[in-house]
Design a protein around this motif. Structure first.
Motif, PDB file in Angstrom:
ATOM      1  N   HIS A 118       9.519   8.561 -82.251  1.00 18.19           N
ATOM      2  CA  HIS A 118       9.248   8.889 -83.837  1.00 18.19           C
ATOM      3  C   HIS A 118       7.700   9.019 -83.942  1.00 18.19           C
ATOM      4  CE1 HIS A 118      13.319   7.314 -84.539  1.00 18.19           C
ATOM      5  NE2 HIS A 118      13.150   7.985 -85.240  1.00 18.19           N
ATOM      6  N   LEU A 119       7.404  10.350 -84.422  1.00 14.19           N
ATOM      7  CA  LEU A 119       5.952  10.554 -84.812  1.00 14.19           C
ATOM      8  C   LEU A 119       5.919  10.313 -86.312  1.00 14.19           C
ATOM      9  CD1 LEU A 119       5.896  13.858 -82.350  1.00 14.19           C
ATOM     10  CD2 LEU A 119       5.603  11.350 -81.900  1.00 14.19           C
ATOM     11  N   ALA A 120       4.971   9.763 -86.767  1.00 14.61           N
ATOM     12  CA  ALA A 120       4.737   9.625 -88.232  1.00 14.61           C
ATOM     13  C   ALA A 120       3.417   9.912 -88.452  1.00 14.61           C
ATOM     14  CB  ALA A 120       4.737   7.813 -88.475  1.00 14.61           C
ATOM     15  N   CYS A 121       3.159  11.027 -89.356  1.00 15.59           N
ATOM     16  CA  CYS A 121       2.018  11.714 -89.698  1.00 15.59           C
ATOM     17  C   CYS A 121       1.363  10.465 -90.891  1.00 15.59           C
ATOM     18  CB  CYS A 121       1.844  12.830 -90.467  1.00 15.59           C
ATOM     19  SG  CYS A 121       0.527  13.448 -90.794  1.00 15.59           S
ATOM     20  N   VAL A 151      17.820  -2.908 -73.173  1.00 16.09           N
ATOM     21  CA  VAL A 151      18.849  -2.766 -74.129  1.00 16.09           C
ATOM     22  C   VAL A 151      18.516  -1.851 -75.308  1.00 16.09           C
ATOM     23  CG1 VAL A 151      20.211  -4.090 -76.036  1.00 16.09           C
ATOM     24  CG2 VAL A 151      19.762  -5.205 -73.702  1.00 16.09           C
ATOM     25  N   VAL A 152      17.379  -1.899 -75.764  1.00 16.22           N
ATOM     26  CA  VAL A 152      16.795  -1.173 -76.991  1.00 16.22           C
ATOM     27  C   VAL A 152      15.471  -0.850 -76.756  1.00 16.22           C
ATOM     28  CG1 VAL A 152      16.778  -3.222 -78.479  1.00 16.22           C
ATOM     29  CG2 VAL A 152      16.773  -1.198 -79.606  1.00 16.22           C
ATOM     30  N   THR A 153      15.052   0.304 -77.172  1.00  9.53           N
ATOM     31  CA  THR A 153      13.504   0.808 -77.333  1.00  9.53           C
ATOM     32  C   THR A 153      13.230   1.153 -78.741  1.00  9.53           C
ATOM     33  OG1 THR A 153      14.220   3.139 -76.954  1.00  9.53           O
ATOM     34  CG2 THR A 153      14.058   1.435 -74.916  1.00  9.53           C
ATOM     35  N   ARG A 154      11.850   1.099 -78.915  1.00 10.72           N
ATOM     36  CA  ARG A 154      11.338   1.567 -80.321  1.00 10.72           C
ATOM     37  C   ARG A 154      10.024   2.214 -79.790  1.00 10.72           C
ATOM     38  NH1 ARG A 154      12.134  -2.419 -84.808  1.00 10.72           N
ATOM     39  NH2 ARG A 154      10.265  -2.492 -85.023  1.00 10.72           N
ATOM     40  N   LEU A 155      10.085   3.300 -79.996  1.00 10.25           N
ATOM     41  CA  LEU A 155       8.276   3.999 -79.579  1.00 10.25           C
ATOM     42  C   LEU A 155       8.182   4.675 -80.771  1.00 10.25           C
ATOM     43  CD1 LEU A 155       6.027   4.919 -78.083  1.00 10.25           C
ATOM     44  CD2 LEU A 155       7.493   6.550 -76.911  1.00 10.25           C
ATOM     45  N   GLU A 156       7.027   4.193 -81.516  1.00 13.23           N
ATOM     46  CA  GLU A 156       6.485   4.700 -82.812  1.00 13.23           C
ATOM     47  C   GLU A 156       5.129   5.355 -82.541  1.00 13.23           C
ATOM     48  OE1 GLU A 156       7.493   2.690 -86.310  1.00 13.23           O
ATOM     49  OE2 GLU A 156       9.560   2.621 -86.004  1.00 13.23           O
ATOM     50  N   VAL A 157       4.789   6.432 -82.953  1.00 13.28           N
ATOM     51  CA  VAL A 157       3.392   6.967 -82.845  1.00 13.28           C
ATOM     52  C   VAL A 157       2.843   7.389 -84.250  1.00 13.28           C
ATOM     53  CG1 VAL A 157       2.089   8.785 -81.394  1.00 13.28           C
ATOM     54  CG2 VAL A 157       4.051   7.820 -80.417  1.00 13.28           C
ATOM     55  N   GLY A 158       1.798   6.807 -84.269  1.00 16.25           N
ATOM     56  CA  GLY A 158       1.020   7.407 -85.777  1.00 16.25           C
ATOM     57  C   GLY A 158      -0.072   8.298 -85.469  1.00 16.25           C
ATOM     58  N   GLY A 159      -0.113   9.183 -86.314  1.00 14.38           N
ATOM     59  CA  GLY A 159      -1.417  10.227 -86.023  1.00 14.38           C
ATOM     60  C   GLY A 159      -1.375  11.362 -87.160  1.00 14.38           C
ATOM     61  N   ARG A 160      -1.784  12.433 -86.595  1.00 12.87           N
ATOM     62  CA  ARG A 160      -1.921  13.581 -87.441  1.00 12.87           C
ATOM     63  C   ARG A 160      -0.812  14.675 -86.969  1.00 12.87           C
ATOM     64  NH1 ARG A 160      -6.759  15.099 -91.089  1.00 12.87           N
ATOM     65  NH2 ARG A 160      -7.128  12.843 -91.924  1.00 12.87           N
ATOM     66  N   CYS A 161      -0.043  15.091 -87.714  1.00 15.02           N
ATOM     67  CA  CYS A 161       0.999  16.070 -87.429  1.00 15.02           C
ATOM     68  C   CYS A 161       0.196  17.263 -87.464  1.00 15.02           C
ATOM     69  CB  CYS A 161       1.959  16.295 -88.373  1.00 15.02           C
ATOM     70  SG  CYS A 161       1.635  16.935 -90.199  1.00 15.02           S
ATOM     71  N   SER A 162       0.503  18.397 -86.829  1.00 15.31           N
ATOM     72  CA  SER A 162       0.044  19.586 -86.411  1.00 15.31           C
ATOM     73  C   SER A 162      -0.504  20.340 -87.831  1.00 15.31           C
ATOM     74  CB  SER A 162       0.771  20.778 -85.643  1.00 15.31           C
ATOM     75  OG  SER A 162       2.259  20.977 -86.417  1.00 15.31           O
ATOM     76  N   GLN A 163       0.148  20.269 -88.832  1.00 10.28           N
ATOM     77  CA  GLN A 163      -0.067  20.885 -90.018  1.00 10.28           C
ATOM     78  C   GLN A 163      -1.539  20.069 -90.707  1.00 10.28           C
ATOM     79  OE1 GLN A 163       3.406  20.901 -92.737  1.00 10.28           O
ATOM     80  NE2 GLN A 163       2.218  22.530 -93.566  1.00 10.28           N
ATOM     81  N   CYS A 164      -1.417  18.663 -90.804  1.00  6.25           N
ATOM     82  CA  CYS A 164      -2.575  17.928 -91.233  1.00  6.25           C
ATOM     83  C   CYS A 164      -3.785  17.800 -90.231  1.00  6.25           C
ATOM     84  CB  CYS A 164      -2.167  16.425 -91.413  1.00  6.25           C
ATOM     85  SG  CYS A 164      -0.906  16.180 -92.932  1.00  6.25           S
TER      86      CYS A 164
END
Lengths: 171, 171
Positions: A118-121, A151-164
């Motif tokens: 999940h990429l979170a802007c 069993v389960v993974t959670r990869l979250e990435v915070g940053g700036r989306c291409s638009q921003c």
DNA sequence: ATTAATGCAAAGGATTTGCAATACC
DNA sequence: GGTATTGCAAATCCTTTGCATTAAT
């Protein structure tokens, strides 16, 4: 084709070719899998599960309650949490934080057949989903090098989306 | 040497080689970097920051408060949260959930110079850390394919550690 | 003297729980 | 009838906030 094991039940599921984006990821059929596991499907449970399955965004508990109440006004918050707990226990949904963009609540989604990032802007709040063979390779490496059974993974990435990212160049 | 951007300010900082108890990942020097950023270091703040830096495990807020109070009994819970907020804002610590193995609290650690994965054993609660070039490659791919500028990542994996995996074969 | 940091206590948000009422087989 | 599910309200856990006080420059 691939084999998945959960709670001692081994399932064979077929994977579709997946690129990216929320809607393109293939998701588990929650009701079907609950039934396979012998879980009783009551009226309220059905509504909650169907609401999660049909959702086009990541739902937090309060939103899920709202949506479900449009179908049955009697549904209670406690039932929502209890149903989410049930689905988590059966590994049919994933629990996300989405980098706490909006407080401490959790978000839920029907598990996809292939794990995704999940990429979170951090600027506009947009969430993008991304799956990649590299992620699968990383998981394989974790298992191999650490003897760790995933069993389960959670990869979250915070940053700036291409638009921003573009916008900020002229800020 | 490395370049860091925070709050629109671009800094070039030197990293000291720090080896912590729980892994040999190199960690940022919190006090040093706060100073570089012109952040005032008060008595309480110093204690809290040093406590995080010296920690040999991932600390939750309550544990950090406890530890810090051994050095200064006047330290208040609010100050703990405010200091954590400050360090997060400057991207000097990472915030973790560790798969919510023990409730909904967060855990904190001084940022490492290279991102790493947290492996949380769902059976015994053990946390392992793991860094890999594959993870770096995955991050590069995210940036390239999505035009997404990564600021922070969080990869948590739940499952069975090697010890518990062995045990469970005879359960 | 002014600004920033802290203590205190209370509020807040999200989630969980005990127990009585209800639904299901 | 016996077991599982649900509603309700209160409790709990973790975190944040408002405001008065204290510390720092």
């Amino acid at each position: 084709m691939d084999t998945v094991e959960s709670h001692g039940v081994r399932l064979t599921v077929s994977f579709k070719s997946i690129v990216m984006g929320f809607t393109n990821l293939e998701r588990r059929s929650l009701l079907q899998e609950l039934t396979l596991r012998g879980v009783r499907i009551t009226g309220q449970r059905r509504i909650l599960v169907e609401t999660i399955q049909a959702a086009s965004t990541h739902l937090d508990a309060a939103t899920l309650l709202d949506l479900a109440r449009r179908r049955d006004g009697r549904i209670n918050r406690a039932t929502v949490y209890r149903t989410l707990e049930l689905l988590k226990r059966h590994r049919l949904i994933d629990e996300l934080d989405l980098m706490h963009l909006t407080g401490e609540k959790h978000y839920y989604e029907a598990k996809t057949t292939v794990d995704h990032v999940h990429l979170a802007c951090l600027r506009c709040g947009r969430i993008e989903e991304f799956s990649s063979p590299l992620f699968e390779r990383l998981k394989a490496e974790i298992t191999r090098q650490n003897g760790f059974q995933i069993v389960v993974t959670r990869l979250e990435v915070g940053g700036r989306c291409s638009q921003c990212g573009e916008k900020s160049k002229t800020d």
